[in-house]
Scaffold this motif. Structure first.
Motif, short mmCIF file in Angstrom:
data_model
loop_
_atom_site.label_atom_id
_atom_site.label_comp_id
_atom_site.label_asym_id
_atom_site.label_seq_id
_atom_site.Cartn_x
_atom_site.Cartn_y
_atom_site.Cartn_z
N PRO A 122 72.34 40.57 65.13
CA PRO A 122 71.48 41.75 64.96
C PRO A 122 70.02 41.41 65.24
N GLY A 123 69.36 42.25 66.02
CA GLY A 123 67.96 42.04 66.36
C GLY A 123 67.74 41.13 67.55
N HIS A 124 68.84 40.67 68.18
CA HIS A 124 68.70 39.70 69.26
C HIS A 124 67.86 40.23 70.42
N GLN A 125 68.15 41.42 70.88
CA GLN A 125 67.42 41.96 72.04
C GLN A 125 65.96 42.23 71.71
N GLY A 126 65.69 42.59 70.46
CA GLY A 126 64.30 42.78 70.06
C GLY A 126 63.52 41.48 70.12
N ARG A 127 64.15 40.38 69.72
CA ARG A 127 63.48 39.08 69.78
C ARG A 127 63.27 38.65 71.23
N GLN A 128 64.24 38.96 72.09
CA GLN A 128 64.08 38.63 73.50
C GLN A 128 62.96 39.47 74.15
N ALA A 129 62.91 40.74 73.78
CA ALA A 129 61.86 41.61 74.31
C ALA A 129 60.48 41.11 73.88
N LYS A 130 60.40 40.55 72.68
CA LYS A 130 59.13 39.98 72.21
C LYS A 130 58.69 38.82 73.08
N LEU A 131 59.66 38.00 73.55
CA LEU A 131 59.32 36.90 74.46
C LEU A 131 58.69 37.42 75.74
N ALA A 132 59.17 38.56 76.23
CA ALA A 132 58.62 39.13 77.46
C ALA A 132 57.17 39.52 77.28
N ARG A 133 56.75 39.79 76.06
CA ARG A 133 55.36 40.17 75.80
C ARG A 133 54.42 38.97 75.72
N LEU A 134 54.95 37.77 75.95
CA LEU A 134 54.08 36.60 76.02
C LEU A 134 53.14 36.66 77.22
N SER A 135 53.50 37.44 78.22
CA SER A 135 52.67 37.60 79.42
C SER A 135 52.39 39.07 79.67
N SER A 136 51.21 39.35 80.18
CA SER A 136 50.89 40.73 80.54
C SER A 136 51.71 41.19 81.74
N ARG A 137 52.39 40.25 82.41
CA ARG A 137 53.26 40.57 83.54
C ARG A 137 54.72 40.29 83.19
N GLY A 138 55.05 40.35 81.92
CA GLY A 138 56.41 40.08 81.49
C GLY A 138 57.36 41.22 81.82
N ASP A 139 58.58 40.86 82.19
CA ASP A 139 59.61 41.83 82.58
C ASP A 139 60.86 41.52 81.76
N PHE A 140 61.29 42.45 80.92
CA PHE A 140 62.47 42.25 80.07
C PHE A 140 63.68 42.93 80.70
N ARG A 141 64.81 42.19 80.77
CA ARG A 141 66.03 42.75 81.35
C ARG A 141 67.22 42.40 80.46
N MET A 142 67.89 43.40 79.94
CA MET A 142 69.13 43.19 79.21
C MET A 142 70.28 43.22 80.21
N ILE A 143 71.10 42.17 80.22
CA ILE A 143 72.17 42.06 81.20
C ILE A 143 73.47 42.52 80.54
N PRO A 144 74.05 43.63 81.00
CA PRO A 144 75.24 44.18 80.34
C PRO A 144 76.44 43.22 80.35
N ALA A 145 77.24 43.33 79.30
CA ALA A 145 78.52 42.61 79.19
C ALA A 145 78.36 41.09 79.28
N THR A 146 77.27 40.58 78.74
CA THR A 146 77.06 39.13 78.77
C THR A 146 76.92 38.58 77.36
N THR A 147 77.29 37.29 77.23
CA THR A 147 77.06 36.53 76.02
C THR A 147 75.82 35.66 76.24
N HIS A 148 75.61 34.72 75.34
CA HIS A 148 74.45 33.83 75.43
C HIS A 148 74.39 33.08 76.75
N TRP A 149 75.57 32.79 77.35
CA TRP A 149 75.61 32.03 78.60
C TRP A 149 75.59 33.01 79.78
N ILE A 150 74.46 33.62 80.01
CA ILE A 150 74.34 34.65 81.05
C ILE A 150 74.67 34.08 82.43
N MET A 151 74.26 32.85 82.70
CA MET A 151 74.49 32.29 84.04
C MET A 151 75.96 32.03 84.32
#
Length: 321
Positions: free
Chosen positions: A276-305
């Motif tokens: 719970p809250g995982h995507q919110g924490r990831q979105a916060k990482l995208a705000r580390l840069s003024s040019r940050g781009d957040f993308r949620m990848i559907p149907a994926t687990t932690h090992w996105i690659m």
């Protein structure tokens, strides 16, 4: 007598693995010890790939072919994992970042570099870009570890971490006597029973250890699965992992002290599945840069690659252009 036979079985297994699975890359020397570096491609901007907390350069096998067509691909094995022998000392993130810089300098990776990191490796690359912004052209985080997950850690999280350290240290003895090799060999042959029994006897849940971990490993091609099995049959892999886990809160504390990335190009890929809250924490990482781009990848687990390699390739293309 039984212990001597077990150790002999393990020694023969180590010799066989060394013969069957030679290092695919080359070695550079850091403090008198070799570190394995893997390179693909000869043109395009340099991109460094950093693996997760107990993973190796093999993590990126499903994306390296495509990426090496438009970039120069570099991955490596941190000391104690993959083809790099273990090293003494703490495994704290800031020191690991400094060692990574030394490795890449010895491998003559040109500047500036694009960097890609998964999980713990994502936290490392975020720190690298913050500490040495002139060396980094852009950052791609693949379900990176948010440092606040482990610092400050409450009692429940510390108990979880201490339990993981305990189980990992048990793995050292089991690997030293060939038990891990025996279990993983049977698992590779399709026998689920023996690995689950050994997992239970070691004090771990069979569902959480064998099912979850092997489920990810089976997403790799068969030859890569065999290499991962060989690496995780070694006691040194478990010993190194235990060191990383012990130092994890300190590593996260160091990451929290790093500055933001200003306007550095940044893309953050988040798994759809998580606590719970995982995507919110990831979105916060995208705000580390003024040019940050957040993308949620559907149907994926932690090992996105592994679940969606194309999303990593596409994100890196976008970062480079």
């Amino acid at each position: 007598m039984v212990f001597e036979l077990a150790r002999r079985y393990e020694r023969k297994g180590l010799q066989r693995d060394a013969s069957l699975f030679p290092a695919p890359g080359f070695f550079v020397e850091i403090d008198g010890r070799p570190v394995h570096v893997y390179k693909r491609g000869a043109s395009g901007p340099p991109v460094i790939f950093e693996a997760g907390i107990a993973a190796s350069s093999l993590s990126w096998r499903l994306v390296e072919d495509e990426i090496s067509r438009f970039a120069t691909f570099y991955s490596y094995d941190r000391a104690g994992f993959g083809w790099s022998p273990p090293s003494p000392g703490q495994k704290v993130a800031r020191e690991l970042v400094e060692e990574m810089r030394r490795v890449m300098a010895a491998a003559e990776v040109p500047l500036p570099r694009y960097v890609v990191g998964h999980s713990f490796g994502g936290m490392m690359m975020r720190m690298y870009a913050a500490m040495y912004p002139e060396e980094v052209a852009g950052v791609l985080l693949v379900d990176a570890l948010p440092p606040e997950e482990w610092f400050p850690a409450d009692d429940r999280r510390l108990r979880t971490l201490n339990r993981a350290v305990e189980l990992t240290r048990r793995g050292i003895a089991l690997a030293h006597h060939g038990v891990v090799r025996f279990a993983l060999t049977h698992l590779e042959q399709g026998n689920q029973t023996i690995p689950k029994i050994l997992s239970f006897l070691s004090g771990a849940s069979s569902a959480s250890v064998t099912d979850r971990v092997t489920g990810q490993i089976r997403k790799f091609p068969r030859p890569v699965q065999q290499q991962i099995r060989a690496h995780w049959s070694r006691a040194s892999s478990f010993a190194t992992m235990a060191e990383y886990l012990v130092d994890l809160p300190a590593s996260c504390a160091q990451a929290l002290l790093c500055p933001d990335l200003d306007d550095k190009p940044l893309i953050v890929l988040s798994a759809e599945q998580g606590r719970p809250g995982h995507q919110g924490r990831q979105a916060k990482l995208a705000r580390l840069s003024s040019r940050g781009d957040f993308r949620m990848i559907p149907a994926t687990t932690h090992w996105i690659m592994l679940d969606d390699p194309g999303s990593v390739v596409e994100a890196l293309r976008d970062l480079l252009t």
